[in-house]
Design a protein around this motif. Sequence first.
Motif: not given
Length: 213
Positions: A53, A67, A70, A85, A110
């Motif tokens: 994540t 992260a 992204l 997600f 996120l």
Amino acid sequence: MKTVLCYGDSLTWGYDASNAGRHALEDRWPTLLQKALGVGVNVIAEGLNGRTTAYDDHLADCDRNGARVLPTVLHSHAPLDLIIFMLGSNDMKPIIHGTAFGAVKGIERLVRLVRRHDWPVETEEGPDILVVSPPPLCETANGAFAAMFAGGVEQSAMLASLYRDLADEVDCGFFDAGSVARTTPLDGVHLDAENTRAIGRGVEPVVRMMLGL
């Protein structure tokens, strides 16, 4: 044309535990979702083996921090109508974080990145977000994976309820992939072809509703 971004890890990439290869394109859940939604929707599969994540994996030969990557991915595929997600399984590795709490905080990070993103299209209002909890890990006789994900079976079983609570808190959609799919005991982490297809079929009604179709 609506655009959906599926941002995930090896479960989205289509890792096949039976041969350490990749499931056929037609068996991956984003493909099933695309087929179900039809030609008026473009489903983008953005899966990376080992993606977390929001945590670094210092043993990786690529950037697996979801992260950090992204914002670049958002710019690359904008404009977007919906982001899905499905991450957190790799956060269960003790070397990464090892707890469901860590995965929830990563998903929250996120969501905030999407909400605060400086979109390249001036009229872009930002996409809706669907948080999907991955199927829980299961016991396996594979020694390497059992060691890599030590404690992950118990921790991953908490993800669905914690992700659901987070989705309510931050006003996102939610889907429990564990309600339709089970991980394979071959390695305790990944999905066979039927179970990855099941996620595509299972999530379709939620996606359709969120897109207003």
